[in-house]
Design a protein around this motif. Structure first.
Motif, PDB file in Angstrom:
ATOM      1  N   SER A  54       1.223  -0.875  -0.183  1.00  0.00           N
ATOM      2  CA  SER A  54       0.421  -0.465   0.286  1.00  0.00           C
ATOM      3  C   SER A  54       1.118   1.258   0.381  1.00  0.00           C
ATOM      4  N   ALA A  58       0.938   4.331  -2.330  1.00  0.00           N
ATOM      5  CA  ALA A  58       0.359   5.548  -2.238  1.00  0.00           C
ATOM      6  C   ALA A  58       1.569   6.706  -2.595  1.00  0.00           C
ATOM      7  N   LEU A  63      -0.033  10.494  -3.652  1.00  0.00           N
ATOM      8  CA  LEU A  63      -1.402  10.209  -2.411  1.00  0.00           C
ATOM      9  C   LEU A  63       0.667  10.792  -0.924  1.00  0.00           C
ATOM     10  N   GLU A  64       1.935  10.578  -1.704  1.00  0.00           N
ATOM     11  CA  GLU A  64       2.807  10.271  -0.741  1.00  0.00           C
ATOM     12  C   GLU A  64       4.011  10.646  -0.971  1.00  0.00           C
ATOM     13  N   ARG A  90      -2.818  14.418  -9.991  1.00  0.00           N
ATOM     14  CA  ARG A  90      -3.356  13.058  -9.587  1.00  0.00           C
ATOM     15  C   ARG A  90      -5.133  13.244 -10.402  1.00  0.00           C
ATOM     16  N   PHE A  98      -9.969   1.464  -4.103  1.00  0.00           N
ATOM     17  CA  PHE A  98      -9.462   0.966  -2.444  1.00  0.00           C
ATOM     18  C   PHE A  98     -10.219  -0.388  -2.508  1.00  0.00           C
ATOM     19  N   SER A 100     -12.440  -1.048  -0.289  1.00  0.00           N
ATOM     20  CA  SER A 100     -13.287  -0.385   0.215  1.00  0.00           C
ATOM     21  C   SER A 100     -13.759   0.483   0.669  1.00  0.00           C
TER      22      SER A 100
ATOM     23  N   GLY B 301     -10.117  11.770   2.103  1.00  0.00           N
ATOM     24  CA  GLY B 301      -9.321  10.815   1.264  1.00  0.00           C
ATOM     25  C   GLY B 301      -9.507  10.366  -0.084  1.00  0.00           C
ATOM     26  N   LEU B 304      -8.849  13.443  -2.092  1.00  0.00           N
ATOM     27  CA  LEU B 304      -7.018  13.425  -2.416  1.00  0.00           C
ATOM     28  C   LEU B 304      -7.055  13.067  -3.343  1.00  0.00           C
ATOM     29  N   ASP B 383      -3.928  11.905   6.502  1.00  0.00           N
ATOM     30  CA  ASP B 383      -2.781  11.652   5.928  1.00  0.00           C
ATOM     31  C   ASP B 383      -3.448  10.437   4.629  1.00  0.00           C
ATOM     32  N   PRO B 384      -3.684  10.274   3.784  1.00  0.00           N
ATOM     33  CA  PRO B 384      -4.542  10.023   2.361  1.00  0.00           C
ATOM     34  C   PRO B 384      -4.339   7.975   2.513  1.00  0.00           C
ATOM     35  N   VAL B 385      -3.384   8.151   2.912  1.00  0.00           N
ATOM     36  CA  VAL B 385      -2.675   6.575   3.081  1.00  0.00           C
ATOM     37  C   VAL B 385      -3.775   5.291   3.978  1.00  0.00           C
ATOM     38  N   LEU B 387      -6.416   6.031   4.002  1.00  0.00           N
ATOM     39  CA  LEU B 387      -7.756   5.408   3.406  1.00  0.00           C
ATOM     40  C   LEU B 387      -7.711   3.881   2.524  1.00  0.00           C
TER      41      LEU B 387
END
Ligand SMILES: Nc1ncnc2c1ncn2[C@@H]1O[C@H](COP(=O)(O)OP(=O)(O)OP(=O)(O)O)[C@@H](O)[C@H]1O
Ligand SMILES: [Mg+2]
Lengths: 236, 391
Positions: A54, A58, A63-64, A90, A98, A100, B301, B304, B383-385, B387
């Motif tokens: 994950s 990300a 996202l990271e 993005r 994702f 869920s 999340g 984002l 932190d979207p992570v 999610l």
């Protein structure tokens, strides 16, 4: 194949090298990960729980930010971009599914998709047309006004896929998209995802399901933050 | 920006139950503030109205007892230079003399214990007390007439049963502590001086004969509007050049000042309550927005991931909070106005709604913005992570 023809000419869609990511106090989630992905490819990432899948997704989805390493997406180096620029990429180039809770629970199925379209700057009748086609594509047009909480798990994931691919992102990232589904539903979802792959885009699926991994053109294994390419993709 | 505003509005409507609770809290605050403004304005206008009927400013100068030996004219001569003094004269009011005596009407045998006021005609006029029947002896000529004269307050006169006689110009007699006196006049109540209506009023000469001269000679000095402090600052020196400090001055409450201070009091009170209400509202919004941020982690999340930046998320939350504040302020202002209208109808107050209440929705925006700030910043930090990891 077209995908190959293009990959020879154009730079890879994803080009990562030496990516590391650490979490306090002393977890190394990713260690010197390098990855290259061409347009038209589908990549399965497998690996045990906690191996960094994950986290990698990300970073791939912006996202990271990684602690170290280089990431070039579709020819553009991302290392020095601002948060606003990354959000812009993005918005335009990346789709997410994702495991869920993909949907905003106080919006209906169609509103969830329209929400994504407005964020991406698509409004009015054009947005409604696209929404319509996307829901048709995943077979949920009849449920367009339903609340997400009344959908089955499979229907929720189909809605999430419809939303992710409605703007045809260059890179579709799925984190265990079938993790909560039975095999029949998994198959439907898998095909919806793989059917979206075309010459100008690519898909990355994190999965525990060997059946899904086997359906992708490539397969990598993450173990303790280390990435290793394994043969066996593209058999479906 | 337009999109963010639209999204904020949609979210407010869709999450209506959660927001309704906050909205009610804000509406209640805004209602209270509006109603308070209106009711305070109405009621203090009402109170002020009552006070504005009172007389205009007076200065009371308390002269030492030795001044009783001087004639009224001698004393008033010292005030000649003051153009702001419209009228002045001796009047020791019943509450100042603090000496009581027994009045008896021999005709009926009625005996009443009451207070004495010592006054010259000028003094009575300075306090706007007038003689309705008969006349009041002019002090300078008192020796030329019968010094055994008295005037009676209107209520005292009617209780003693002498009103009719005086009205008809017949002689009426009463005795003060056993000394017979002729009643020469009946005093009408001076405004704001109801004690005079039950008092016996005598000239200084008569008071001296009765041995009831007060220990001080009080001069009532009526001044023109807003001149009290100017006159007051020079009065001591004029009246008692040897020692200005020996003449204490009293300023019976000026109705204007009283009015202003009453209004100010109630406005201050309103302001304090308003500030408290505003703070309560702010916390209420902070609370909802805070809960909203926690509850909507997933939504944040997702947004984002769909391409909003942390800044966009912050602005959206801020806008939501501001909309909530504005809406609450506006609805509250409307309800409050209706309440004020109702109160003024029921209580016969004037319907006054200060224009300032229009600021309440504006205050709502500001409070919404301030209250939404912390949650908005927190929202952007999510932190979207998380999610990705959640199952
Ligand atoms: N924000 C964080 N703070 C601290 N540690 C973290 C954080 N995020 C991830 N980790 C750690 O990094 C490692 C990799 O996590 P990651 O979620 O990427 O694993 P995963 O491969 O997706 O596992 P799973 O298959 O269970 O989803 C784990 O040891 C995890 O505990
Ligand atoms: Mg994971």
């Amino acid at each position: 194949m077209m995908a190959h023809a293009r990959s020879n000419a154009a730079p890879p869609l994803v080009l990562m090298s030496g990516i590391t990511q650490q979490f306090p106090p002393n977890t190394t989630a990713l260690e010197n990960v390098s990855l290259s992905l061409d347009h038209g490819q589908s990549l399965a990432i497998v690996g045990p729980s906690g191996s960094g899948k994950s986290t990698l997704l990300a970073i791939l989805g912006l996202l990271e930010k990684p602690d170290g390493g280089d990431y070039i997406l579709d020819g553009r180096a991302l290392g020095k971009l601002s948060a606003t620029d990354l959000a812009q990429i993005r918005k335009n180039d990346i789709g997410y599914v994702f495991q869920s809770f993909n949907l905003i629970d106080y919006l209906s199925v169609e509103e969830n998709i329209l929400y994504a379209l407005t964020i991406k700057g698509i409004r009015g009748s054009q947005a409604r047309d696209r929404m319509h086609r996307a829901l048709e594509n995943v077979g949920l047009l009849h449920r367009r006004n339903a609340s997400p909480s009344t959908l089955s798990g499979g229907e929720q994931q189909r809605t999430a896929i419809a939303r992710a691919i409605v703007t045809a992102p260059k890179l579709l990232l799925c984190d265990e998209p079938t993790g909560n589904l039975d095999s029949a539903n998994s198959n439907i979802i898998l095909h919806l995802i793989l059917d979206s792959v075309a010459a100008n885009n690519a898909v990355i699926i994190v999965t525990h399901d060997e059946h899904i991994a086997a359906a992708c053109t490539r397969r990598v294994v993450l173990r303790d933050g280390h990435l290793r390419e394994t043969p066996g993709g593209g058999t479906l | 920006m337009r999109d963010l505003l639209a999204r904020a509005a949609v979210t407010l409507v869709r999450r209506s139950f959660r927001n309704a609770l906050t909205l009610i809290a804000i509406v209640l605050s805004a209602t209270t503030i509006t109603a308070l403004f209106g009711i305070t304005a109405g009621s203090s206008a009402q109170t002020a109205e009552r006070f504005s009927q009172l007389d205009s400013p007076i200065i009371q100068a308390t002269l030492p007892a030795t001044e009783w030996e001087n004639s009224e004219n001698d004393i008033l001569q010292r005030l000649v230079g003051f153009t702001n003094i419209t009228r002045a004269g001796t009047l020791d009011l019943p509450q100042d003399t603090a000496s009581s005596l027994t009045v008896t009407a021999p005709r009926w045998g009625t005996s009443i214990k009451t207070n004495i006021a010592v006054a010259t005609a000028q003094g009575l006029m300075a306090r706007q007390a007038s003689i309705t029947s008969g006349s009041y002896p002019v002090s300078e000529s008192v020796s030329a007439r019968d010094p055994y004269t008295v005037s009676l307050g209107s209520r005292l006169a009617s209780e003693l049963g002498v009103t009719a006689s005086v009205n008809q110009g017949l002689s009426a007699r009463v005795s003060l502590n056993g000394t017979e006196m002729a009643v020469t006049g009946i005093l009408q109540d001076a405004e704001n001086q109801s004690e005079l209506s039950t008092a016996v009023v005598v000239t200084p000469q008569t008071a001296a004969l009765l041995g009831l001269l007060p220990p001080n000679r009080t001069l009532q000095i009526r001044v023109t509007e807003n001149a009290a402090s100017t006159v007051g600052s020079l009065l001591g020196l004029a009246l008692h050049p040897q020692d200005a400090e020996a003449v204490p001055l009293k300023y019976p409450a000026s109705p204007e000042k009283l009015r202003a201070s009453l209004m100010q009091d109630s406005q201050n009170l309103t302001l304090i309550i308003c500030v408290i209400m505003a703070i309560v509202s702010a916390f209420s919004i902070i609370n909802t927005m805070q809960i909203a941020v926690t509850e909507r982690r997933r939504e944040i999340g997702i947004s984002l991931a769909l391409g909003l930046s942390g800044k966009d998320i912050s602005i959206q939350f801020l806008l939501e909070s501001m909309l909530l504040g504005t809406l609450g302020g506006f609805i509250g202002m409307l309800i409050g106005s209706v309440i004020v209208a109702g109160a003024s109808l029921l209580l016969f107050w004037p319907y006054i709604l200060p224009q300032e209440v229009l600021l309440i929705p504006v205050a709502g925006i500001i409070i919404g913005a301030l209250a939404g700030l912390i949650p908005a910043i927190r929202a952007a930090r999510i932190d979207p992570v998380e999610l990705l990891r959640s199952t």
